[in-house]
Design a protein around this motif. Structure first.
Motif, PDB file in Angstrom:
ATOM      1  N   UNK A 140      39.320  20.550  68.807  1.00  0.00           N
ATOM      2  CA  UNK A 140      38.914  21.604  69.741  1.00  0.00           C
ATOM      3  C   UNK A 140      38.443  22.820  68.948  1.00  0.00           C
ATOM      4  N   UNK A 141      37.886  23.798  69.667  1.00  0.00           N
ATOM      5  CA  UNK A 141      37.427  25.025  69.019  1.00  0.00           C
ATOM      6  C   UNK A 141      38.052  26.233  69.696  1.00  0.00           C
ATOM      7  N   UNK A 142      38.660  27.086  68.880  1.00  0.00           N
ATOM      8  CA  UNK A 142      39.021  28.418  69.345  1.00  0.00           C
ATOM      9  C   UNK A 142      37.789  29.283  69.152  1.00  0.00           C
ATOM     10  N   UNK A 143      37.521  30.139  70.121  1.00  0.00           N
ATOM     11  CA  UNK A 143      36.366  31.004  69.896  1.00  0.00           C
ATOM     12  C   UNK A 143      36.523  32.373  70.526  1.00  0.00           C
ATOM     13  N   UNK A 144      35.972  33.328  69.795  1.00  0.00           N
ATOM     14  CA  UNK A 144      35.962  34.726  70.206  1.00  0.00           C
ATOM     15  C   UNK A 144      34.564  35.107  70.646  1.00  0.00           C
ATOM     16  N   UNK A 145      34.474  35.922  71.689  1.00  0.00           N
ATOM     17  CA  UNK A 145      33.201  36.518  72.094  1.00  0.00           C
ATOM     18  C   UNK A 145      33.394  38.015  72.243  1.00  0.00           C
ATOM     19  N   UNK A 146      32.583  38.793  71.542  1.00  0.00           N
ATOM     20  CA  UNK A 146      32.549  40.245  71.697  1.00  0.00           C
ATOM     21  C   UNK A 146      31.123  40.617  72.084  1.00  0.00           C
ATOM     22  N   UNK A 147      30.980  41.204  73.267  1.00  0.00           N
ATOM     23  CA  UNK A 147      29.663  41.596  73.764  1.00  0.00           C
ATOM     24  C   UNK A 147      29.642  43.105  73.953  1.00  0.00           C
TER      25      UNK A 147
END
Length: 358
Positions: free
Chosen positions: A328-335
């Motif tokens: 699986x993938x952990x992912x961060x999003x900063x917009x």
């Protein structure tokens, strides 16, 4: 903030699209198959006026191709907007059109443009069939292309849907065609493909945002599952995995499980994630020439810029994907709105640098 929420929702649901039925142009073997609703727009310099060409994949038997040119007052040229809706034989070993509906065609010049679009469809399809691509690295191929004056260099990329063509350069090095944006329609009512009118350069974000950075605010840790990141009291928690910096920025932490259909295909899953996370959403267009991606070990870092013509908003979108032991993938999003980011780079960069995955 509405535009940031729209992007966040898209990021939360994009993984669902990965398990939908995917297909390819007839006769074409694709590393990353096309998903229904994916599209690509090119800037086409073979015209003497500003022009864009777009291709849309509905399903294995239905496509759309669109030509758009804005009005040119200086040269007395009216706006042109021509769309062809094309049905093809999905069982044919090569592209075989079986029907067509035209919109916006009213003159001989328009019919000439239609013929040009037909030629492009056949030519792009034939050349894509011969390009056996894998991975995410771009591949250059020198070919003879009479419609573009002879010898050209075609740059192929699996990150570009439908024909996997990223750009075409003439023998003198000048660019004939290049990707402006790629995207995926989110519903049957999404008009992002037919509404797009092209973007040249890097638009400036609205300058009326009044963010006052209180950089000495109390530090806090935002966490979700195995992820953590250092923010401060200026941020407010909106959901279990979503934090807001007023109306100026949005942070999410998430996990994307490995779908069963990708078992044993972990690299393909990663490359598909990268493609899906680099696509326009409803009314918000990624500026393809400004995208940036790096891959180091199990970590993918991406920076994309999005433009929303209706509001004039420009957002800078950061993503960090980390592969976990279970695939699986952990992912961060900063917009962040770009005008806010440009005035506070050190602040936002320090937040990104604090991100950790156990």
């Amino acid at each position: 903030m509405k535009s940031l929420f729209k992007k966040a929702v898209s990021a939360l649901v994009f993984s669902l699209a990965l398990i939908l039925t995917a297909n390819a142009v007839p006769g074409m073997i694709q590393y990353i198959p096309d998903f229904s609703g994916e599209y690509v727009y090119y800037s086409d310099k073979s015209f003497t006026r500003t022009s864009i060409i777009g291709f849309l994949f509905y399903d294995e038997g239905t496509y759309a191709v669109r030509y758009y040119a804005p009005a040119d007052v200086k040269n007395g040229l009216l706006e042109k907007d021509i769309t062809l809706y094309i049905s093809v034989n999905p069982d044919s070993p090569s592209l075989e059109m079986t029907g067509e509906k035209t919109v916006g065609v009213s003159s001989q010049e328009d019919y000439d443009i239609c013929n040009y679009l037909h030629d492009l469809i056949y030519e792009f399809s034939a050349r894509a069939q011969k390009a056996f691509l894998e991975g995410i690295d771009k591949i250059e191929s020198r070919q003879e292309f009479p419609q573009f004056g002879g010898n050209v260099t075609i740059v192929f990329s699996t990150q570009v849907p439908i024909f996997n063509i990223d750009s075409i350069r003439a023998s003198d090095g000048s660019t004939i065609m290049s990707v402006q944006t790629v995207g995926a329609l989110v519903s049957s009512g999404d008009t992002s493909f037919t509404s797009y009118k092209g973007v040249e350069g890097l638009p400036k974000d609205r300058q009326d945002r009044s963010f006052k950075n209180k950089s000495r605010s109390k530090k806090i840790t935002a966490s979700f599952e195995k992820q953590s990141i250092s923010i401060d009291a200026q941020w407010s928690k909106s959901m279990e995995n979503l934090w807001l910096l007023g109306d100026y920025a949005l942070l999410t932490l998430n996990t994307v499980p490995l779908p069963e259909s990708y078992a044993g295909k972990e690299v393909l899953f990663r490359d598909t994630l990268i493609r899906k996370l680099s696509q326009s959403t409803s009314g918000s267009y990624i500026l393809w020439p400004h995208k940036n991606m790096s891959l180091q070990g199990n970590t993918v870092r991406m920076t994309n810029i999005f433009f929303q013509p209706d509001s004039g908003d420009v957002t800078r979108d950061f993503k960090i994907l980390t592969k976990m032991s279970d695939g699986s993938y952990s992912y961060l999003t900063l917009t962040v709105f770009d005008s806010v980011y440009q005035k506070n780079k050190k602040y936002f960069d320090s937040i990104l640098a604090s991100y950790k995955v156990k």
